[in-house]
Design a protein around this motif. Structure first.
Motif, PDB file in Angstrom:
ATOM      1  N   GLY A   1       0.753 -11.295   1.487  1.00 15.99           N
ATOM      2  CA  GLY A   1       1.268 -11.313   2.846  1.00 15.99           C
ATOM      3  C   GLY A   1       2.370 -10.310   3.105  1.00 15.99           C
ATOM      4  N   ARG A   2       2.865  -9.676   2.041  1.00 12.69           N
ATOM      5  CA  ARG A   2       3.958  -8.712   2.185  1.00 12.69           C
ATOM      6  C   ARG A   2       3.502  -7.270   1.967  1.00 12.69           C
ATOM      7  NH1 ARG A   2       7.916 -10.900  -2.206  1.00 12.69           N
ATOM      8  NH2 ARG A   2       9.093  -9.049  -1.595  1.00 12.69           N
TER       9      ARG A   2
ATOM     10  N   ARG B   1       8.516  -1.122   2.975  1.00 11.82           N
ATOM     11  CA  ARG B   1       9.156  -0.110   2.135  1.00 11.82           C
ATOM     12  C   ARG B   1       8.102   0.586   1.293  1.00 11.82           C
ATOM     13  NH1 ARG B   1      13.341  -2.955  -1.521  1.00 11.82           N
ATOM     14  NH2 ARG B   1      13.523  -0.803  -2.279  1.00 11.82           N
ATOM     15  N   GLU B   2       8.195   1.912   1.190  1.00  9.07           N
ATOM     16  CA  GLU B   2       7.292   2.666   0.326  1.00  9.07           C
ATOM     17  C   GLU B   2       7.773   2.599  -1.118  1.00  9.07           C
ATOM     18  OE1 GLU B   2       6.400   6.622   1.422  1.00  9.07           O
ATOM     19  OE2 GLU B   2       5.447   6.087   3.325  1.00  9.07           O
ATOM     20  N   ILE B   3       6.838   2.259  -2.022  1.00  8.19           N
ATOM     21  CA  ILE B   3       7.180   2.157  -3.443  1.00  8.19           C
ATOM     22  C   ILE B   3       6.223   3.066  -4.215  1.00  8.19           C
ATOM     23  CG2 ILE B   3       7.427   0.620  -5.428  1.00  8.19           C
ATOM     24  CD1 ILE B   3       7.878  -1.669  -3.482  1.00  8.19           C
TER      25      ILE B   3
ATOM     26  N   GLU C   1      -9.897 -12.311  -6.624  1.00 11.76           N
ATOM     27  CA  GLU C   1     -10.664 -12.676  -5.428  1.00 11.76           C
ATOM     28  C   GLU C   1      -9.816 -13.492  -4.455  1.00 11.76           C
ATOM     29  OE1 GLU C   1     -14.328 -14.463  -6.584  1.00 11.76           O
ATOM     30  OE2 GLU C   1     -15.180 -12.572  -7.301  1.00 11.76           O
ATOM     31  N   ALA C   2      -8.947 -14.358  -4.981  1.00 11.18           N
ATOM     32  CA  ALA C   2      -8.040 -15.109  -4.112  1.00 11.18           C
ATOM     33  C   ALA C   2      -7.096 -14.155  -3.386  1.00 11.18           C
ATOM     34  CB  ALA C   2      -7.246 -16.120  -4.936  1.00 11.18           C
ATOM     35  N   PHE C   3      -6.665 -13.120  -4.080  1.00 11.79           N
ATOM     36  CA  PHE C   3      -5.798 -12.106  -3.482  1.00 11.79           C
ATOM     37  C   PHE C   3      -6.533 -11.371  -2.359  1.00 11.79           C
ATOM     38  CE2 PHE C   3      -4.070  -7.709  -3.583  1.00 11.79           C
ATOM     39  CZ  PHE C   3      -2.742  -7.972  -3.314  1.00 11.79           C
TER      40      PHE C   3
ATOM     41  N   ALA D   1       1.486  -8.146  -9.724  1.00 10.47           N
ATOM     42  CA  ALA D   1       2.081  -8.864  -8.594  1.00 10.47           C
ATOM     43  C   ALA D   1       1.505 -10.263  -8.453  1.00 10.47           C
ATOM     44  CB  ALA D   1       1.833  -8.087  -7.305  1.00 10.47           C
ATOM     45  N   PRO D   2       2.309 -11.223  -7.986  1.00 11.92           N
ATOM     46  CA  PRO D   2       1.793 -12.559  -7.707  1.00 11.92           C
ATOM     47  C   PRO D   2       0.874 -12.545  -6.497  1.00 11.92           C
ATOM     48  CG  PRO D   2       4.065 -12.382  -6.974  1.00 11.92           C
ATOM     49  CD  PRO D   2       3.762 -11.117  -7.714  1.00 11.92           C
TER      50      PRO D   2
END
Length: 289
Positions: free
Chosen positions: A135-136, A117-119, A185-187, A129-130
């Motif tokens: 992954g989404r 979905r475009e936001i 960095e984890a992201f 964001a978490p």
């Protein structure tokens, strides 16, 4: 680089914002953080310098964040118990709110794509964001931005993005209590896409860019544009950080061009100069000369 014997003093400086009768090692560490001082100096330390010192102590020396949470005034004296309690509560709340979260937005003119979905977000806005959302999110590449002001006002950049980066996801590199760097960095590692770094054009900025996960190159306005920003050059940044220039010797691409600019001119440029506000500052300086 902060020497092990100076860690306690540097923690106190980062926490209180005040240095007293600095020794050779502390003066050198302050200079490397972008605040040149001489041995025996006493005075207040600007907040951005304190944040740089704190980041190095945490990331390079493993200093616990709790060591920075005590409340002191500008002279290094303990504040009231009430003030100390309020500060501790604020820091605890901030760390809880921002834990395992990153700040993201779409490149100017684009939209975030989450779950297909475009936001769209208004200019100057971003999403907190978490990490698990990686992954989404659809992203072919990432623009990693070092400075929070530049991240927030990324739509005000004075130069056009390269065609290949115009659909990239823009991510804030992080700092303590504002979507931490290790979380960012984890992201990036979860996304596993090419990363271009929009950092300060100085030795430390380019060196930090090289260590970024999935680093591809830097994003900058180019040598000619920087030559037109002479009033915004920072020789002090280059002199304080030039000991890390050797780390850039094997670099290629745009980073190599930025490295050569530093060596030729002996001055760095803070990335805030890439915003329209930087141009306004330059015009203001010209009008005063």
């Amino acid at each position: 680089m902060i020497a092990p014997k100076d860690i306690d003093r540097m923690v106190r400086i980062a926490r209180t914002g005040f240095a007293k009768n600095t020794g050779a090692g502390v003066s050198r560490a302050l200079s490397e953080a972008g605040f040149p001082t001489r041995r025996g100096w006493t005075g207040s330390i600007p907040l951005p310098v304190r944040e740089t010192i704190r980041r190095e102590l945490i990331e390079d020396h493993g200093v616990a964040t709790e060591r920075f949470s005590e409340c002191y005034d500008s002279q290094g004296k303990a504040a009231s118990r009430r003030e100390a309690l309020e500060t501790a509560r604020y820091e605890k709340k901030a760390e809880t709110v921002q834990k395992d979260r990153v700040l993201i937005k779409a490149a100017p003119g684009g939209a975030l794509i989450i779950d297909d979905r475009e936001i769209p977000l208004p200019e100057g806005c971003h999403l907190c964001a978490p990490v698990e959302m990686a992954g989404r999110i659809e992203a072919r590449g990432v623009i990693l931005v070092e400075n929070l002001e530049v991240f927030q006002d990324f739509h005000l950049l004075d130069f056009a993005l390269p065609e290949k980066n115009r659909d990239d996801l823009v991510v804030f590199r992080g700092k303590p209590h504002v979507a931490r760097q290790d979380t960012a960095e984890a992201f990036l590692k979860r996304l596993a896409v090419p990363v271009v770094a929009c950092f300060d054009i100085d030795p430390s900025g380019l060196s930090n860019a090289l260590s970024t996960p999935f680093f591809e190159d830097i994003l900058w306005p180019g040598r000619e544009a920087l030559m037109d920003m002479r009033r915004l050059w920072r020789p002090d940044r280059y002199q304080a950080q030039r000991q890390v220039m050797g780390r850039l010797d094997g670099a290629g691409g745009e980073l190599a061009k930025a490295r050569d600019f530093l060596r030729e001119n002996g001055a760095g440029v803070m990335q805030e100069a890439f915003l329209n506000s930087g141009r306004e500052l330059e015009s203001c300086l010209d009008s005063q000369s």
